[in-house]
Each structure stands twice: as C-alpha cells, then as structure tokens.
Design a protein around this motif. Structure first.
Motif, PDB file in Angstrom:
ATOM      1  N   ASP A 212       0.809  -1.218   0.000  1.00 46.79           N
ATOM      2  CA  ASP A 212       0.000   0.000   0.000  1.00 46.79           C
ATOM      3  C   ASP A 212       0.848   1.277   0.000  1.00 46.79           C
ATOM      4  N   ALA A 213       2.184   1.116   0.036  1.00 43.78           N
ATOM      5  CA  ALA A 213       3.084   2.265  -0.064  1.00 43.78           C
ATOM      6  C   ALA A 213       3.725   2.331  -1.446  1.00 43.78           C
ATOM      7  N   ILE A 214       3.208   1.503  -2.376  1.00 45.19           N
ATOM      8  CA  ILE A 214       3.714   1.463  -3.751  1.00 45.19           C
ATOM      9  C   ILE A 214       2.637   1.980  -4.695  1.00 45.19           C
ATOM     10  N   LEU A 215       3.019   2.892  -5.588  1.00 38.26           N
ATOM     11  CA  LEU A 215       2.105   3.373  -6.632  1.00 38.26           C
ATOM     12  C   LEU A 215       2.477   2.696  -7.943  1.00 38.26           C
ATOM     13  N   PHE A 216       1.496   2.052  -8.561  1.00 43.10           N
ATOM     14  CA  PHE A 216       1.722   1.413  -9.861  1.00 43.10           C
ATOM     15  C   PHE A 216       1.079   2.245 -10.951  1.00 43.10           C
ATOM     16  N   LEU A 217       1.835   2.502 -12.008  1.00 44.84           N
ATOM     17  CA  LEU A 217       1.364   3.285 -13.146  1.00 44.84           C
ATOM     18  C   LEU A 217       1.309   2.409 -14.390  1.00 44.84           C
ATOM     19  N   SER A 218       0.178   2.446 -15.098  1.00 42.81           N
ATOM     20  CA  SER A 218       0.039   1.649 -16.320  1.00 42.81           C
ATOM     21  C   SER A 218      -1.097   2.210 -17.166  1.00 42.81           C
ATOM     22  N   ASP A 219      -1.093   1.814 -18.435  1.00 42.84           N
ATOM     23  CA  ASP A 219      -2.179   2.222 -19.335  1.00 42.84           C
ATOM     24  C   ASP A 219      -3.156   1.085 -19.581  1.00 42.84           C
ATOM     25  N   VAL A 220      -2.984  -0.039 -18.866  1.00 35.85           N
ATOM     26  CA  VAL A 220      -3.814  -1.227 -19.073  1.00 35.85           C
ATOM     27  C   VAL A 220      -4.647  -1.498 -17.820  1.00 35.85           C
ATOM     28  N   VAL A 221      -5.957  -1.475 -17.946  1.00 33.52           N
ATOM     29  CA  VAL A 221      -6.821  -1.587 -16.778  1.00 33.52           C
ATOM     30  C   VAL A 221      -6.660  -2.928 -16.071  1.00 33.52           C
ATOM     31  N   GLU A 222      -6.435  -4.015 -16.831  1.00 23.34           N
ATOM     32  CA  GLU A 222      -6.276  -5.329 -16.195  1.00 23.34           C
ATOM     33  C   GLU A 222      -5.024  -5.392 -15.325  1.00 23.34           C
ATOM     34  N   GLU A 223      -3.974  -4.670 -15.739  1.00 25.77           N
ATOM     35  CA  GLU A 223      -2.758  -4.621 -14.927  1.00 25.77           C
ATOM     36  C   GLU A 223      -3.004  -3.799 -13.669  1.00 25.77           C
TER      37      GLU A 223
ATOM     38  N   ALA B 228      -2.684  -5.035  -9.728  1.00 23.54           N
ATOM     39  CA  ALA B 228      -1.869  -4.335  -8.731  1.00 23.54           C
ATOM     40  C   ALA B 228      -2.727  -3.892  -7.554  1.00 23.54           C
ATOM     41  N   GLN B 229      -3.923  -3.421  -7.861  1.00 19.68           N
ATOM     42  CA  GLN B 229      -4.852  -2.979  -6.818  1.00 19.68           C
ATOM     43  C   GLN B 229      -5.265  -4.165  -5.931  1.00 19.68           C
ATOM     44  N   ALA B 230      -5.477  -5.307  -6.563  1.00 21.56           N
ATOM     45  CA  ALA B 230      -5.852  -6.508  -5.808  1.00 21.56           C
ATOM     46  C   ALA B 230      -4.730  -6.957  -4.876  1.00 21.56           C
ATOM     47  N   ALA B 231      -3.494  -6.610  -5.248  1.00 24.54           N
ATOM     48  CA  ALA B 231      -2.339  -6.958  -4.426  1.00 24.54           C
ATOM     49  C   ALA B 231      -2.120  -5.929  -3.312  1.00 24.54           C
ATOM     50  N   GLY B 232      -2.938  -4.874  -3.314  1.00 24.52           N
ATOM     51  CA  GLY B 232      -2.855  -3.862  -2.268  1.00 24.52           C
ATOM     52  C   GLY B 232      -2.144  -2.586  -2.648  1.00 24.52           C
ATOM     53  N   MET B 233      -1.659  -2.505  -3.892  1.00 24.79           N
ATOM     54  CA  MET B 233      -0.956  -1.300  -4.326  1.00 24.79           C
ATOM     55  C   MET B 233      -1.923  -0.177  -4.665  1.00 24.79           C
ATOM     56  N   GLN B 234      -1.441   1.051  -4.590  1.00 26.32           N
ATOM     57  CA  GLN B 234      -2.197   2.190  -5.087  1.00 26.32           C
ATOM     58  C   GLN B 234      -1.955   2.271  -6.598  1.00 26.32           C
ATOM     59  N   THR B 235      -2.895   2.819  -7.329  1.00 15.71           N
ATOM     60  CA  THR B 235      -2.783   2.820  -8.789  1.00 15.71           C
ATOM     61  C   THR B 235      -3.213   4.155  -9.396  1.00 15.71           C
TER      62      THR B 235
ATOM     63  N   PRO C   6     -11.489   2.433 -16.010  1.00  9.95           N
ATOM     64  CA  PRO C   6     -12.475   2.218 -14.958  1.00  9.95           C
ATOM     65  C   PRO C   6     -11.894   1.629 -13.670  1.00  9.95           C
ATOM     66  N   GLY C   7     -12.275   2.243 -12.559  1.00  5.17           N
ATOM     67  CA  GLY C   7     -11.846   1.748 -11.261  1.00  5.17           C
ATOM     68  C   GLY C   7     -10.555   2.363 -10.767  1.00  5.17           C
ATOM     69  N   HIS C   8      -9.966   3.263 -11.573  1.00  2.00           N
ATOM     70  CA  HIS C   8      -8.678   3.845 -11.207  1.00  2.00           C
ATOM     71  C   HIS C   8      -8.634   5.330 -11.570  1.00  2.00           C
ATOM     72  N   GLU C   9      -7.959   6.111 -10.732  1.00  2.00           N
ATOM     73  CA  GLU C   9      -7.726   7.502 -11.110  1.00  2.00           C
ATOM     74  C   GLU C   9      -6.981   7.488 -12.439  1.00  2.00           C
ATOM     75  N   THR C  10      -7.397   8.315 -13.374  1.00  6.38           N
ATOM     76  CA  THR C  10      -6.803   8.308 -14.707  1.00  6.38           C
ATOM     77  C   THR C  10      -6.313   9.707 -15.070  1.00  6.38           C
ATOM     78  N   VAL C  11      -5.081   9.767 -15.571  1.00 10.68           N
ATOM     79  CA  VAL C  11      -4.499  11.041 -15.980  1.00 10.68           C
ATOM     80  C   VAL C  11      -3.941  10.912 -17.393  1.00 10.68           C
ATOM     81  N   ALA C  12      -3.654  12.043 -18.021  1.00 20.26           N
ATOM     82  CA  ALA C  12      -3.116  12.044 -19.382  1.00 20.26           C
ATOM     83  C   ALA C  12      -1.621  12.305 -19.414  1.00 20.26           C
ATOM     84  N   SER C  13      -1.054  12.629 -18.238  1.00 22.79           N
ATOM     85  CA  SER C  13       0.361  12.991 -18.190  1.00 22.79           C
ATOM     86  C   SER C  13       0.925  12.765 -16.794  1.00 22.79           C
TER      87      SER C  13
END
Length: 227
Positions: A178-189, A193-200, A211-218
């Motif tokens: 929960d102290a790790i932020l994972f960044l990706s463009d693929v919702v399944e990934e 990561a979220q299921a493992a407890g990471m922030q996304t 869907p289900g994740h904060e989304t940014v363009a940059s």
C-alpha cells in the motif's frame, strides 16, 4: 500509507506504444533471424533457443524453425520470455550502434527525475525483458536514465495481469504494497496491482478513463504527496 516507491509500466505509460510497435518490433523482426543463426552457439542465445523449443512444444525444431516460431510470436505480440530475451539482445546491438534511441515522454522524464530527487524509489515492471527495459532508458533520447531506477521486473516475476506478480515485487523491494504506486495504461494490470494492495493511477494519454482507477493524461499532474 504515504507512497514510498513508484512502479511503472513502459509501453503506453512512460513511452509511446508506437515506438514499440513501429520501431522496436520491426527492427527485431528484420534482424532477429540472422542474429539467431549467427549466434546459435553462444551460450546465452542457445539457452533461449532451447526455451523456444520447450514453450512451442517442438523439441526437435531446427534453428530455421525456431526463427519461424519467433517471427510468429512477434506478429501476434506474444509475451514469451525467450522471445523477449532474444529481442533484447538484438535491440542491444541497435542501441550500441546508434540505430535505436529509446523514446520516453518528456513529462515522464521530468517527473521521474523529480521523484528521485524527492527520495522516492523508482522501479520498472514491463512485459519487455529487463535487458530491453535498461536499453530503452539507458539509451533514451534524453540520455542515460538508468541511475533513476532501483530495480527492474519483467515476466520472470509473473504475468502482469495477476495479483501474485505484484505481491512478489512488493516482497522483493521490501516495501509494503500500500506504499507502492503502480502506473500503467492497461486496466487489467491496474486491477491486478490494486488486488495486491498497491495504489494505482492509470495513464490515458489520448484521453478517456481506465475504470476503477484515477486516470491522468500525463505524469505532470501526478502529485505523490497527496496519495
């Protein structure tokens, strides 16, 4: 828990998907056949050739047949570990000769450098081999970015769409999930990561939502201090 580490995807996140599909893959497809034939006796190449035979179920495949299998995997964008390893070797030659330069979005370059200066640990998790990851950042258009990263992970840590892979990575880097932020463009990934407890946070560079994740363009709008 405050963020202590950032784990980032490459393709579509730090770097353009088009660079991979329009530059790297065609380069590998052109040069891989001759590379495999010419280096078949080199131990590190021979190991991957045998791995291709095992994964394809063709134990007696000739070198030429192995090449055909690899080209087929490239065409279908198969996430096969031996293919990724061999592609990495071919790309290494291209980077060393200056034929290839890694693409990294300017906003990602700026943010990663700033986060490193602020004391965050940075890691990479991509379906491309660790060797390929180091090359794209080490030979980037803006210079060598590898000093920014504390570690790299690829499919040897497990599939990117399975929560167990992210649990393993958290254990390896000794940071609570929960102290790790994972960044990706693929919702399944992101889901895994979220299921493992990471922030996304999802990257949608052309707009839209994951869907289900904060989304940014940059990367520029990501504020680690508020997470």
């Amino acid at each position: 828990m405050p963020i202590k580490a950032v784990l980032t995807d490459i393709e579509g996140t730090t770097s353009a998907v088009s660079f991979v599909f329009d530059v790297l893959f065609p380069f590998a497809a052109r040069h891989l056949p001759a590379f495999v034939v010419e280096h078949a006796a080199v131990p590190e190449v021979a190991v991957q050739i045998e791995a291709v035979r095992v994964e394809s179920g063709e134990a007696d495949a000739s070198i030429q047949r192995v090449v055909e299998i690899l080209l087929g995997w490239i065409a279908e964008d198969r996430k096969a570990t031996p293919l990724k390893a061999l592609q990495g070797m071919v790309w290494e030659q291209g980077y060393k000769t200056g034929q290839l330069k890694g693409h990294v979005y300017p906003d990602a370059v700026e943010a990663l450098r700033r986060w490193k200066q602020e004391g965050y640990e940075l890691y990479v998790y991509s379906s491309g081999s660790i060797q390929a990851q180091k090359l794209i950042f080490g030979c980037s258009e803006t210079g060598d970015m590898t000093p920014l990263f504390s570690g790299y992970f690829d499919t040897t840590s497990g599939p990117k769409r399975e929560a167990a892979s992210y649990e393993r990575i958290a254990k390896v880097i000794s940071v609570p999930a929960d102290a790790i932020l994972f960044l990706s463009d693929v919702v399944e990934e992101l889901d895994a990561a979220q299921a493992a407890g990471m922030q996304t946070i999802g990257l949608a560079r052309d707009g839209g939502e994951l869907p289900g994740h904060e989304t940014v363009a940059s990367f520029a709008v990501i504020d680690l201090s508020r997470l």
